[in-house]
Design a protein around this motif. Structure first.
Motif, PDB file in Angstrom:
ATOM      1  N   LEU A  80       8.433   6.094   6.873  1.00 44.75           N
ATOM      2  CA  LEU A  80       8.216   4.824   6.166  1.00 44.75           C
ATOM      3  C   LEU A  80       7.505   3.813   7.052  1.00 44.75           C
ATOM      4  O   LEU A  80       6.735   2.977   6.559  1.00 44.75           O
ATOM      5  CB  LEU A  80       9.553   4.258   5.662  1.00 44.75           C
ATOM      6  N   LYS A  81       7.732   3.888   8.384  1.00 43.09           N
ATOM      7  CA  LYS A  81       7.012   2.989   9.286  1.00 43.09           C
ATOM      8  C   LYS A  81       5.522   3.336   9.298  1.00 43.09           C
ATOM      9  O   LYS A  81       4.666   2.444   9.356  1.00 43.09           O
ATOM     10  CB  LYS A  81       7.598   3.066  10.693  1.00 43.09           C
ATOM     11  N   ASP A  82       5.230   4.643   9.236  1.00 45.18           N
ATOM     12  CA  ASP A  82       3.822   5.047   9.156  1.00 45.18           C
ATOM     13  C   ASP A  82       3.204   4.559   7.843  1.00 45.18           C
ATOM     14  O   ASP A  82       2.050   4.119   7.806  1.00 45.18           O
ATOM     15  CB  ASP A  82       3.716   6.572   9.246  1.00 45.18           C
ATOM     16  N   ILE A  83       3.973   4.669   6.755  1.00 48.26           N
ATOM     17  CA  ILE A  83       3.489   4.211   5.438  1.00 48.26           C
ATOM     18  C   ILE A  83       3.239   2.711   5.468  1.00 48.26           C
ATOM     19  O   ILE A  83       2.233   2.218   4.936  1.00 48.26           O
ATOM     20  CB  ILE A  83       4.500   4.577   4.340  1.00 48.26           C
ATOM     21  N   ALA A  84       4.154   1.979   6.114  1.00 44.62           N
ATOM     22  CA  ALA A  84       3.992   0.528   6.211  1.00 44.62           C
ATOM     23  C   ALA A  84       2.694   0.181   6.919  1.00 44.62           C
ATOM     24  O   ALA A  84       1.966  -0.727   6.498  1.00 44.62           O
ATOM     25  CB  ALA A  84       5.185  -0.082   6.944  1.00 44.62           C
ATOM     26  N   ALA A  85       2.377   0.891   7.982  1.00 44.31           N
ATOM     27  CA  ALA A  85       1.134   0.643   8.715  1.00 44.31           C
ATOM     28  C   ALA A  85      -0.075   0.928   7.839  1.00 44.31           C
ATOM     29  O   ALA A  85      -1.076   0.203   7.866  1.00 44.31           O
ATOM     30  CB  ALA A  85       1.106   1.513   9.978  1.00 44.31           C
ATOM     31  N   SER A  86       0.016   2.001   7.061  1.00 50.02           N
ATOM     32  CA  SER A  86      -1.085   2.378   6.166  1.00 50.02           C
ATOM     33  C   SER A  86      -1.301   1.315   5.094  1.00 50.02           C
ATOM     34  O   SER A  86      -2.438   0.940   4.795  1.00 50.02           O
ATOM     35  CB  SER A  86      -0.775   3.731   5.517  1.00 50.02           C
ATOM     36  N   VAL A  87      -0.211   0.841   4.498  1.00 41.05           N
ATOM     37  CA  VAL A  87      -0.311  -0.189   3.446  1.00 41.05           C
ATOM     38  C   VAL A  87      -0.863  -1.476   4.033  1.00 41.05           C
ATOM     39  O   VAL A  87      -1.736  -2.130   3.448  1.00 41.05           O
ATOM     40  CB  VAL A  87       1.073  -0.434   2.802  1.00 41.05           C
ATOM     41  N   GLU A  88      -0.381  -1.832   5.224  1.00 41.80           N
ATOM     42  CA  GLU A  88      -0.817  -3.076   5.864  1.00 41.80           C
ATOM     43  C   GLU A  88      -2.305  -3.042   6.186  1.00 41.80           C
ATOM     44  O   GLU A  88      -2.990  -4.065   6.134  1.00 41.80           O
ATOM     45  CB  GLU A  88       0.010  -3.299   7.132  1.00 41.80           C
ATOM     46  N   ALA A  89      -2.806  -1.866   6.491  1.00 42.28           N
ATOM     47  CA  ALA A  89      -4.211  -1.725   6.885  1.00 42.28           C
ATOM     48  C   ALA A  89      -5.168  -1.783   5.696  1.00 42.28           C
ATOM     49  O   ALA A  89      -6.382  -1.962   5.874  1.00 42.28           O
ATOM     50  CB  ALA A  89      -4.402  -0.402   7.634  1.00 42.28           C
ATOM     51  N   SER A  90      -4.666  -1.624   4.490  1.00 40.09           N
ATOM     52  CA  SER A  90      -5.538  -1.621   3.305  1.00 40.09           C
ATOM     53  C   SER A  90      -6.098  -3.015   3.064  1.00 40.09           C
ATOM     54  O   SER A  90      -5.475  -4.017   3.382  1.00 40.09           O
ATOM     55  CB  SER A  90      -4.765  -1.136   2.078  1.00 40.09           C
ATOM     56  N   GLN A  91      -7.297  -3.057   2.478  1.00 41.66           N
ATOM     57  CA  GLN A  91      -8.008  -4.317   2.287  1.00 41.66           C
ATOM     58  C   GLN A  91      -8.117  -4.692   0.803  1.00 41.66           C
ATOM     59  O   GLN A  91      -8.230  -3.822  -0.055  1.00 41.66           O
ATOM     60  CB  GLN A  91      -9.425  -4.209   2.888  1.00 41.66           C
ATOM     61  N   GLY A  92      -8.109  -6.017   0.527  1.00 37.73           N
ATOM     62  CA  GLY A  92      -8.364  -6.512  -0.835  1.00 37.73           C
ATOM     63  C   GLY A  92      -7.413  -5.940  -1.870  1.00 37.73           C
ATOM     64  O   GLY A  92      -6.211  -5.785  -1.640  1.00 37.73           O
ATOM     65  N   LEU A  93      -8.004  -5.608  -3.050  1.00 37.33           N
ATOM     66  CA  LEU A  93      -7.191  -5.082  -4.145  1.00 37.33           C
ATOM     67  C   LEU A  93      -6.622  -3.707  -3.829  1.00 37.33           C
ATOM     68  O   LEU A  93      -5.656  -3.275  -4.448  1.00 37.33           O
ATOM     69  CB  LEU A  93      -8.015  -5.014  -5.435  1.00 37.33           C
ATOM     70  N   SER A  94      -7.243  -3.001  -2.872  1.00 34.83           N
ATOM     71  CA  SER A  94      -6.740  -1.668  -2.515  1.00 34.83           C
ATOM     72  C   SER A  94      -5.348  -1.750  -1.905  1.00 34.83           C
ATOM     73  O   SER A  94      -4.641  -0.753  -1.819  1.00 34.83           O
ATOM     74  CB  SER A  94      -7.701  -0.971  -1.542  1.00 34.83           C
ATOM     75  N   PHE A  95      -4.953  -2.979  -1.504  1.00 35.21           N
ATOM     76  CA  PHE A  95      -3.610  -3.175  -0.960  1.00 35.21           C
ATOM     77  C   PHE A  95      -2.552  -2.770  -1.990  1.00 35.21           C
ATOM     78  O   PHE A  95      -1.645  -1.986  -1.688  1.00 35.21           O
ATOM     79  CB  PHE A  95      -3.443  -4.643  -0.556  1.00 35.21           C
ATOM     80  N   LEU A  96      -2.678  -3.286  -3.198  1.00 34.73           N
ATOM     81  CA  LEU A  96      -1.706  -2.940  -4.240  1.00 34.73           C
ATOM     82  C   LEU A  96      -1.835  -1.480  -4.639  1.00 34.73           C
ATOM     83  O   LEU A  96      -0.835  -0.810  -4.914  1.00 34.73           O
ATOM     84  CB  LEU A  96      -1.888  -3.831  -5.471  1.00 34.73           C
ATOM     85  N   GLU A  97      -3.074  -1.011  -4.689  1.00 37.93           N
ATOM     86  CA  GLU A  97      -3.283   0.394  -5.077  1.00 37.93           C
ATOM     87  C   GLU A  97      -2.656   1.328  -4.056  1.00 37.93           C
ATOM     88  O   GLU A  97      -2.008   2.324  -4.421  1.00 37.93           O
ATOM     89  CB  GLU A  97      -4.777   0.670  -5.216  1.00 37.93           C
TER      90      GLU A  97
END
Length: 733
Positions: A80-97
């Motif tokens: 989940l920590k890896d997932i958190a890093a991945s989500v945090e790194a996403s930009q713009g609307l891709s964040f929610l996606e």
């Protein structure tokens, strides 16, 4: 479809013996840990879930459940920590996606892990009071992803930004929003409320507070309400598409408070567009909208009701006290009916027949109708006009509708007995002159009055109809008995009216022509010969006559006139002219009636069978009257009405009021006796209150008059004052 019973899944221990060495737990956990890694890395297709389940089962069975559980928490947290890093790194609307995609993957992984650890879920976890696997996965997602500071802030701001963009008219991805909101709800209502709902409501309040200020400055009331209604519906729709249903009440409360409640006083009183303007201009759509929106806030309907009542009372007060309006009683009442119909329609169509507004409407009309003491008289005059000519040619249903509307006004009258006095007078004239358009309509109105006020109210009115029928039968008997005697004389029609049922009349003097007097005496002899113990008094002021007249060139007409007019005209059978004094001496009709009579015969254009010198509109005692030999009309039958105002003269009004007051005395005394007979002992104030209540269906009793009637009853020994407390009265049986 199989008829066999489905059996529940049972987990049983393996039959073969398992040998556990010192490194068994560590080795078995490594296998399970590797499997969890593979599941999160999307490589679960090569795994043997049966073998993995057996390994997890054995660890629990051999008391390594704690190691298995703690290992699971550590492994899931790492991913989940890896997932958190991945989500945090996403930009713009891709964040929610990205967040939505990772959430979906996490749920799938969680389901597979739960299947592997099913035995631990069912045995070890309940016994140690630990969190079940699925709930554990949600909690770890919440703590490591959603509550991760940068993600939580970004998630909240992104969601609020999308809502704002949608409010500004942009199209947004509602499906994605629904998934994210559902994720928050799956993590628990408190997560949804903390992360999104509370900031959503706060920012919404600020947004609508600002927008309401903007709208109120540039819009009229109708436009503002349209915009407020649109915003309210948008929020309700937004909830239905992607927010939790529990949020609907909260967000609509925000819109209602900021856009309606905070501005409602200003909206209602807006010049040229507020509530009064809507009512005046019959803006049903706007009225319906203001009712629908204001009912959503606590004091909204009360404000609407108070403003509406104030407007109706002011309008009605002006209507009933305007000197110009009261000159025409029929128009006066018609305007009242129009006002009532107008506001009835508003209450029924725009205010959904709300009882609050119906009560306010009734209260307002009762207030201003009774401001004019002549309202009972005018309503009776309106009924008289309708029943004499106004309902001619209309359908039965339309006639009933008119009478029903009149009854609405009648209910508002505090002095219904005054109406009864005038109605009896007008009904008498209609019946005796045969000018009522419909006996059915007459009886229908009496039935309505009877239903409203009881039998006592209409008993005398019904007696008048009975007298008319009895008189018809009496005249048939008289004509049959006198057929030969009266063959060549005047034809007489007599209505025998029961004293008490008909309006109280004075007996004015009038010298009937000898021809008429002879027939009248014959009828009197006939009637008293068939009815013992009765007395007849001729009411010449209430009669009418048809007389045939011949003018120059042999032109003949049949004149329909009053009895007074007949007496005057028959004086000219033997003379060509007479002075006013000579006419007055010959007929002995009261001065006021004689002048009206001569005015109608000599001054009415087109119906002047007499000429007056000098010619003027009014009759004076120095005038001379001539038979108008040149009178002509294109009709054979000519009706010559008496010149008379519809309204009473001041002395007549005083006389009517005095009769009403006299009639009230026995009613008040009867009510006092009824109250005291039931209560035996009562103080003055309570007697006044109960008597007023008993009589309010007929009239509003004056406390001063009640006091006088109490004193009269004491004098006649129906009541006595208490010796110790002079305010107490005792009933004397």
């Amino acid at each position: 479809m199989s008829s066999q019973k489905k059996r529940g899944i049972q987990i049983e221990a393996f039959k073969h013996r398992v040998v556990v060495d010192s490194k068994y737990a560590e080795r078995t956990w490594k296998v399970l840990e590797h499997a969890i890694h593979e599941i999160y890395n999307h490589n679960a297709s090569g795994l043997s879930f049966e073998e993995l389940y057996r390994n997890a089962y054995n660890m629990v069975l051999h008391k390594f459940g704690e190691k298995l559980y703690s290992g699971l928490v550590a492994t899931m947290t790492l991913h989940l920590k890896d997932i958190a890093a991945s989500v945090e790194a996403s930009q713009g609307l891709s964040f929610l996606e990205e967040l939505n995609r990772k959430w979906t993957e996490h749920n799938k992984a969680l389901q597979m892990i739960r299947d592997i650890l099913m035995y631990m879920d069912r045995t070890f976890i309940p016994g140690t009071h630990k969190t079940p696997v699925h709930e554990l996965g949600l909690n770890l997602w919440r703590d490591n992803i959603i509550y991760y500071t940068s993600i939580q802030t970004r998630l909240r701001n992104t969601l609020l930004e999308i809502v704002q963009r949608e409010r500004n008219g942009e199209v947004v991805d509602r499906g994605l929003m629904r998934n994210i909101v559902q994720m928050l709800m799956d993590l628990g209502p408190s997560v949804y409320q903390q992360v999104f709902e509370k900031p959503f409501l706060d920012t919404s309040a600020n947004f609508y507070r600002g927008e309401s200020q903007q709208f109120i400055e540039c819009c009229d009331c109708g436009d503002y309400l349209t915009k407020a209604e649109k915003r309210l519906n948008e929020e309700i729709e937004r909830v239905s598409h992607y927010l939790d249903e529990q949020s609907e009440v909260k967000i609509t409360n925000v819109v209602e408070k900021e856009m309606i409640e905070s501005q409602m006083t200003r909206l209602v009183h807006m010049e040229n567009s507020g509530l009064v303007s809507m009512i005046v201009d019959d803006k049903y759509d706007d009225l319906s909208r203001i009712y629908t929106l204001f009912r959503r806030v606590s004091s909204g309907l009360m404000l609407l009701r108070d403003v509406m009542m104030s407007h109706i009372r002011e309008t009605g007060k002006h209507l009933v006290t305007d000197p110009e309006r009261v000159k025409d009683p029929v128009d006066f009442v018609q305007r009242l009916l129009d006002e009532r119909s107008k506001h009835d329609k508003i209450v029924n169509l725009a205010f959904s027949s709300d009882k609050t507004f119906q009560t306010a409407l009734n209260s307002s009309f009762e207030y201003f109708i009774n401001l004019n003491p002549r309202s009972p008289e005018f309503i009776s005059l309106f009924v008289d006009d309708k029943l004499r000519k106004g309902l001619k040619g209309v359908s039965e249903e339309e006639a009933e509708n008119v009478l029903d509307k009149v009854m609405v006004l009648f209910r508002y009258l505090q002095e219904k007995d005054v109406f009864e006095k005038y109605y009896k007078q007008h009904l008498a004239k209609r019946l005796l002159s045969g000018r009522s358009v419909s006996e059915d309509a007459e009886r229908s109105l009496i039935l309505k009055l009877k239903t409203e006020c009881g039998y006592q109210f209409t008993s005398k009115l019904e007696g008048m109809f009975t007298d008319m029928k009895t008189s018809h039968d009496t005249m048939q008997g008289f004509n049959l008995a006198m057929a030969r005697v009266l063959a060549n004389g005047p034809i007489l029609t007599v209505y025998v009216l029961t004293t008490g049922s008909w309006p109280t009349q004075s007996t004015p003097t009038c010298n009937l022509p000898p021809e008429i007097l002879t027939v009248c005496e014959k009828f009197k002899t006939y009637y008293l010969g068939t009815h013992n113990g009765r007395r007849l008094t001729w009411q010449t002021n209430m009669g009418s006559a048809d007389i045939k007249a011949t003018f120059s060139g042999g032109q003949k007409h049949e004149l329909n006139v009053s009895t007074y007019q007949m007496c005057v005209l028959m004086l000219f059978n033997n003379v060509d002219w007479l002075s006013y004094k000579e006419i007055e001496q010959a007929v002995e009709i009261p001065t006021v009636e004689l002048k009206r009579c001569l005015q109608s015969l000599a001054c009415a254009k087109g119906k002047n069978v007499l000429r007056k010198e000098p010619m003027s509109k009014d009759v004076s005692e120095t005038d001379y009257f001539f038979f108008n030999d040149k009178f002509s009309s294109r009709f054979y039958k000519v009706k010559i009405g008496m010149v008379a105002a519809q309204k009473e003269s001041e002395p007549e009004k005083q006389e009517t009021r005095q009769r009403v007051e006299e009639d009230r005395k026995p009613q008040i005394e009867a009510a006092i006796v009824r109250v005291m007979k039931a209560r035996r002992v009562l103080d003055h104030n309570n007697i006044v209150a109960e008597v007023t209540k008993q009589l309010q269906s007929r009239f509003l009793a004056n406390p001063v008059v009640i006091k006088k009637r109490i004193e009269s009853l004491i004098e006649r020994e129906f009541l006595e004052r208490d010796r110790e407390d002079r305010k107490l009265y005792r009933y004397l049986a």
